[in-house]
Design a protein around this motif. Structure first.
Motif, PDB file in Angstrom:
ATOM      1  N   ALA A 123     145.601 -89.490  32.440  1.00  0.00           N
ATOM      2  CA  ALA A 123     144.358 -88.783  31.470  1.00  0.00           C
ATOM      3  C   ALA A 123     144.628 -87.148  32.036  1.00  0.00           C
ATOM      4  CB  ALA A 123     143.232 -89.371  31.698  1.00  0.00           C
ATOM      5  N   VAL A 124     144.937 -87.034  33.249  1.00  0.00           N
ATOM      6  CA  VAL A 124     145.053 -85.510  33.611  1.00  0.00           C
ATOM      7  C   VAL A 124     146.496 -85.195  33.506  1.00  0.00           C
ATOM      8  CG1 VAL A 124     144.441 -84.107  35.471  1.00  0.00           C
ATOM      9  CG2 VAL A 124     142.910 -86.016  34.881  1.00  0.00           C
ATOM     10  N   SER A 125     146.861 -84.783  32.450  1.00  0.00           N
ATOM     11  CA  SER A 125     148.146 -84.147  32.343  1.00  0.00           C
ATOM     12  C   SER A 125     148.082 -83.427  31.043  1.00  0.00           C
ATOM     13  CB  SER A 125     148.990 -85.595  31.747  1.00  0.00           C
ATOM     14  OG  SER A 125     148.495 -86.182  30.541  1.00  0.00           O
ATOM     15  N   PRO A 126     149.330 -82.644  31.233  1.00  0.00           N
ATOM     16  CA  PRO A 126     149.339 -81.581  29.787  1.00  0.00           C
ATOM     17  C   PRO A 126     149.643 -82.406  28.549  1.00  0.00           C
ATOM     18  CG  PRO A 126     151.208 -81.317  31.446  1.00  0.00           C
ATOM     19  CD  PRO A 126     150.416 -82.256  32.000  1.00  0.00           C
ATOM     20  N   GLU A 127     150.255 -83.504  28.460  1.00  0.00           N
ATOM     21  CA  GLU A 127     150.361 -84.127  27.370  1.00  0.00           C
ATOM     22  C   GLU A 127     149.155 -84.628  26.840  1.00  0.00           C
ATOM     23  OE1 GLU A 127     152.032 -84.779  30.079  1.00  0.00           O
ATOM     24  OE2 GLU A 127     154.166 -84.256  29.597  1.00  0.00           O
ATOM     25  N   VAL A 128     148.083 -85.258  27.460  1.00  0.00           N
ATOM     26  CA  VAL A 128     147.027 -85.591  27.212  1.00  0.00           C
ATOM     27  C   VAL A 128     146.040 -84.437  26.846  1.00  0.00           C
ATOM     28  CG1 VAL A 128     144.670 -86.781  27.684  1.00  0.00           C
ATOM     29  CG2 VAL A 128     146.900 -87.883  28.210  1.00  0.00           C
ATOM     30  N   THR A 131     140.986 -81.199  30.213  1.00  0.00           N
ATOM     31  CA  THR A 131     141.148 -82.276  31.233  1.00  0.00           C
ATOM     32  C   THR A 131     141.425 -81.986  32.513  1.00  0.00           C
ATOM     33  OG1 THR A 131     142.138 -84.510  31.643  1.00  0.00           O
ATOM     34  CG2 THR A 131     143.728 -83.138  30.547  1.00  0.00           C
ATOM     35  N   GLY A 132     140.985 -82.553  33.629  1.00  0.00           N
ATOM     36  CA  GLY A 132     141.204 -82.086  34.814  1.00  0.00           C
ATOM     37  C   GLY A 132     140.492 -82.956  35.903  1.00  0.00           C
ATOM     38  N   VAL A 133     140.548 -82.630  37.162  1.00  0.00           N
ATOM     39  CA  VAL A 133     139.872 -83.287  38.399  1.00  0.00           C
ATOM     40  C   VAL A 133     138.953 -82.437  38.869  1.00  0.00           C
ATOM     41  CG1 VAL A 133     140.323 -84.708  40.256  1.00  0.00           C
ATOM     42  CG2 VAL A 133     142.296 -84.513  38.607  1.00  0.00           C
ATOM     43  N   ALA A 134     137.512 -82.918  38.474  1.00  0.00           N
ATOM     44  CA  ALA A 134     136.550 -81.964  39.071  1.00  0.00           C
ATOM     45  C   ALA A 134     136.091 -82.262  40.537  1.00  0.00           C
ATOM     46  CB  ALA A 134     135.127 -82.126  38.211  1.00  0.00           C
ATOM     47  N   GLU A 186     144.280 -90.384  39.738  1.00  0.00           N
ATOM     48  CA  GLU A 186     145.798 -90.652  39.471  1.00  0.00           C
ATOM     49  C   GLU A 186     146.585 -89.776  40.507  1.00  0.00           C
ATOM     50  OE1 GLU A 186     145.700 -88.848  35.664  1.00  0.00           O
ATOM     51  OE2 GLU A 186     144.760 -90.578  34.642  1.00  0.00           O
ATOM     52  N   GLY A 187     146.222 -89.796  41.518  1.00  0.00           N
ATOM     53  CA  GLY A 187     147.074 -89.071  42.617  1.00  0.00           C
ATOM     54  C   GLY A 187     146.853 -87.472  42.487  1.00  0.00           C
ATOM     55  N   LYS A 188     146.013 -87.083  41.475  1.00  0.00           N
ATOM     56  CA  LYS A 188     146.315 -85.580  41.213  1.00  0.00           C
ATOM     57  C   LYS A 188     144.903 -84.927  41.982  1.00  0.00           C
ATOM     58  CE  LYS A 188     148.613 -86.546  37.008  1.00  0.00           C
ATOM     59  NZ  LYS A 188     148.213 -87.725  36.035  1.00  0.00           N
ATOM     60  N   THR A 189     145.175 -83.781  42.415  1.00  0.00           N
ATOM     61  CA  THR A 189     144.369 -83.065  43.540  1.00  0.00           C
ATOM     62  C   THR A 189     143.336 -82.461  42.742  1.00  0.00           C
ATOM     63  OG1 THR A 189     146.438 -82.002  44.245  1.00  0.00           O
ATOM     64  CG2 THR A 189     144.447 -81.509  45.324  1.00  0.00           C
ATOM     65  N   VAL A 190     142.223 -82.646  43.341  1.00  0.00           N
ATOM     66  CA  VAL A 190     140.789 -82.096  42.868  1.00  0.00           C
ATOM     67  C   VAL A 190     141.122 -80.645  42.644  1.00  0.00           C
ATOM     68  CG1 VAL A 190     138.476 -81.636  43.545  1.00  0.00           C
ATOM     69  CG2 VAL A 190     139.677 -83.582  44.058  1.00  0.00           C
ATOM     70  N   GLY A 191     140.791 -80.303  41.377  1.00  0.00           N
ATOM     71  CA  GLY A 191     140.988 -78.753  40.955  1.00  0.00           C
ATOM     72  C   GLY A 191     141.855 -78.676  39.955  1.00  0.00           C
ATOM     73  N   THR A 192     142.708 -79.698  39.990  1.00  0.00           N
ATOM     74  CA  THR A 192     143.811 -79.695  38.854  1.00  0.00           C
ATOM     75  C   THR A 192     143.279 -79.628  37.524  1.00  0.00           C
ATOM     76  OG1 THR A 192     145.266 -80.716  40.284  1.00  0.00           O
ATOM     77  CG2 THR A 192     146.135 -80.628  38.032  1.00  0.00           C
ATOM     78  N   VAL A 193     143.664 -78.807  36.508  1.00  0.00           N
ATOM     79  CA  VAL A 193     143.147 -78.452  35.093  1.00  0.00           C
ATOM     80  C   VAL A 193     144.333 -78.266  34.048  1.00  0.00           C
ATOM     81  CG1 VAL A 193     141.471 -77.195  33.687  1.00  0.00           C
ATOM     82  CG2 VAL A 193     140.771 -77.853  35.977  1.00  0.00           C
ATOM     83  N   GLN A 238     149.727 -74.038  14.550  1.00  0.00           N
ATOM     84  CA  GLN A 238     150.862 -73.379  14.259  1.00  0.00           C
ATOM     85  C   GLN A 238     151.775 -73.650  15.565  1.00  0.00           C
ATOM     86  OE1 GLN A 238     150.464 -69.149  13.933  1.00  0.00           O
ATOM     87  NE2 GLN A 238     150.171 -69.279  11.519  1.00  0.00           N
ATOM     88  N   GLY A 239     151.181 -74.186  16.515  1.00  0.00           N
ATOM     89  CA  GLY A 239     151.800 -74.650  17.641  1.00  0.00           C
ATOM     90  C   GLY A 239     150.792 -74.852  18.566  1.00  0.00           C
ATOM     91  N   ILE A 240     151.420 -75.356  19.847  1.00  0.00           N
ATOM     92  CA  ILE A 240     150.362 -75.755  20.877  1.00  0.00           C
ATOM     93  C   ILE A 240     150.630 -75.004  22.096  1.00  0.00           C
ATOM     94  CG2 ILE A 240     149.411 -77.522  22.327  1.00  0.00           C
ATOM     95  CD1 ILE A 240     149.990 -79.644  20.238  1.00  0.00           C
ATOM     96  N   HIS A 241     149.607 -74.254  22.611  1.00  0.00           N
ATOM     97  CA  HIS A 241     149.532 -73.670  23.724  1.00  0.00           C
ATOM     98  C   HIS A 241     149.025 -74.372  24.863  1.00  0.00           C
ATOM     99  CE1 HIS A 241     149.740 -69.384  21.996  1.00  0.00           C
ATOM    100  NE2 HIS A 241     149.860 -70.187  20.990  1.00  0.00           N
ATOM    101  N   THR A 242     149.750 -74.509  25.733  1.00  0.00           N
ATOM    102  CA  THR A 242     149.173 -75.275  27.048  1.00  0.00           C
ATOM    103  C   THR A 242     149.459 -74.243  28.477  1.00  0.00           C
ATOM    104  OG1 THR A 242     150.619 -77.066  26.367  1.00  0.00           O
ATOM    105  CG2 THR A 242     149.517 -77.308  27.981  1.00  0.00           C
ATOM    106  N   ALA A 243     148.004 -74.562  29.054  1.00  0.00           N
ATOM    107  CA  ALA A 243     147.948 -73.833  30.406  1.00  0.00           C
ATOM    108  C   ALA A 243     147.511 -74.794  31.516  1.00  0.00           C
ATOM    109  CB  ALA A 243     146.886 -72.748  30.373  1.00  0.00           C
ATOM    110  N   SER A 244     147.975 -74.531  32.819  1.00  0.00           N
ATOM    111  CA  SER A 244     147.242 -75.381  33.871  1.00  0.00           C
ATOM    112  C   SER A 244     146.866 -74.243  34.823  1.00  0.00           C
ATOM    113  CB  SER A 244     148.514 -76.212  34.441  1.00  0.00           C
ATOM    114  OG  SER A 244     149.229 -75.224  35.005  1.00  0.00           O
ATOM    115  N   GLY A 245     145.543 -75.021  35.750  1.00  0.00           N
ATOM    116  CA  GLY A 245     145.166 -74.124  36.732  1.00  0.00           C
ATOM    117  C   GLY A 245     144.801 -75.119  38.149  1.00  0.00           C
TER     118      GLY A 245
END
Ligand code: ATP
Ligand code: MG
Length: 411
Positions: free
Chosen positions: A325-330, A351-354, A360-367, A375-382
């Motif tokens: 659930a915490v992934s760029p695809e979702v 979506t992220g881990v608060a 899912e093995g993803k660190t707290v703070g991953t978003v 026209q297209g999908i912009h994705t960002a992570s933090g």
């Protein structure tokens, strides 16, 4: 006038029941007048202790700003203490009394006799009008000093300051004034910003300072000059250089907020927005709707906190199974689902881990944030500091920042 001092009066302040926002407000106003603020004090509703603080201030400051204690009750002792300080006598002023009686009459209330003390003055004091309340302020001048007593309720104080006090003081202050310009950035750490701006950081007029706030890293450019125009002229080249060095990371200046900027872009382009939020729990929708008129462009949002709700609102189950659930695809699927299901031009997903626990093995703070602008999908992570509320707030800022970017890039 060169040096200033602030005294806030009220026992609630000392009990920790209210925060002294009046002092912060006034402190923020003084640099633009070229006044140096050296002291802020808080004192309870006690005549002897207030007198003590006043005596000290009178001995060391040119301008003394007081807030609070102008009410009608027994414990409002500001006027009495000023009279003590200057050895003058309080007298009811017939014009103020008339105004006060009219104020009560217009509200169909009998004036309690206690209120009469709000119509008193001493010989060195002039009344400062306060149309929002019953207590006029006091403008006191003696021995080359100015002492101003203003009401405690913040709305009355800020109005009195802006309408009555600030313009009169401006005419009285000699010397340089300080003008500041704040640029707001997102997407770089404080250290990275500092490093990139290092050639500018040693400048002394204007000075450049870097500091962190919830909605990004702020750059404050401050210049001293004889006039506002001259100060602005010193600021301009530095601002241009900062903008060049930080490029698209700068999203606004001074009082700008991302939610207002986004609202303006959506209105200008005639577009609507919908959101599907997981880790931000509705904070993005809440922030967007802080802006008056947001109903013109914000269609609504789904807080899709569980996988079931994500799936029910159009996120393909297999994406969650494959990527988590915490992934760029979702995030991307949430953005597109928000757009299509809620019938908007632009869709946003978060979506992220608060925290406090990883998912899912993803660190707290991953978003992950995604914006489908049609026209297209912009994705960002933090990756943000692992504290629940900080993650929610940072992810919300990141989402608004990405929205701005996706709106600007839409042809
Ligand atoms: P009033 O006529 O309402 O009694 P006042 O001038 O006597 O006004 P206070 O009684 O000291 O003012 O404060 C009234 C209210 O204003 C307080 O209960 C508080 O909510 C707010 N207030 C007072 N001082 C401050 C302060 N320094 N910062 C923020 N709020 C304040
Ligand atoms: Mg009071």
């Amino acid at each position: 006038l060169k040096t200033a001092e602030i005294i806030s009066i009220g026992t609630e302040l000392l009990l920790g029941e209210i925060t002294d926002t009046n002092s912060s407000f006034l402190a923020g106003q003084l640099p633009a007048l070229g006044l140096d603020l050296y002291w802020i004090s808080q004192v309870g509703d006690n005549r002897a202790r207030l007198l003590e603080v006043l005596q000290r201030a009178w001995g060391r400051s040119d301008l003394i700003l007081l807030t609070g204690g102008l009410g009608p009750t027994e414990d409002d002792i500001t006027r009495e203490a000023i009279a003590d300080l200057l050895g003058e006598e309080l007298k009811v002023d017939p014009r103020l009394e008339q105004e006060l009686r009219r104020y009560f009459a217009s509200r169909n209330i009998n004036m309690p006799e206690r209120n009469l003390k709000q119509a008193t003055l001493i010989p060195s004091a002039q009344a400062i009008p306060n149309p929002q309340g019953t207590a006029p302020g006091w403008w006191v001048e003696k021995e080359g000093r100015i002492l101003l007593a203003m009401p405690g309720p913040p709305g009355e104080l800020t109005r009195m300051w802006r309408q009555e006090v600030q313009p009169r003081l401006r005419a009285r202050v000699e010397g340089a004034i300080l003008v500041t310009r704040t640029l707001k950035s997102w997407g770089m750490t404080e250290a990275a910003v500092d490093e990139r701006l290092s050639p500018l950081l040693s400048s002394s007029n204007p000075t450049l300072a870097v500091y962190a706030k919830v909605d990004g890293i702020y750059l404050r450019i401050a210049a001293k000059a004889a006039t506002e125009e001259a100060a602005r002229a010193l600021i301009l080249p530095v601002e241009t250089e900062v903008r060049e060095l930080l490029g698209e990371h700068i999203w606004g200046a001074d009082d700008d907020s991302l939610e207002v900027i986004i609202g303006e872009l959506l209105k200008e382009k005639g577009l609507t927005l919908a959101t599907m939020e997981s880790c931000t729990g509705g904070l993005v929708a809440s922030t967007i709707t802080d802006v008056p008129g947001s109903s013109n462009y914000f269609k609504g949002g789904v807080v899709a906190y569980s996988n079931e709700v994500k799936i029910a609102y159009g996120v393909p189950a297999h994406l969650i199974a494959e990527h988590g659930a915490v992934s760029p695809e979702v995030a991307q699927a949430m953005a597109s689902a928000a757009r299509l299901r809620l019938g908007a031009d632009i869709g946003l997903g978060t979506t992220g881990v608060a925290g406090p626990d990883q998912i899912e093995g993803k660190t707290v703070g991953t978003v992950y944030i995604a914006v489908d602008n049609g026209q297209g999908i912009h994705t960002a992570s933090g990756r943000y500091p692992p504290q629940r509320l900080r993650v929610k707030r940072a992810a919300t800022t990141a989402a608004l920042f990405e929205l701005r970017r996706a709106l600007l890039s839409r042809r």
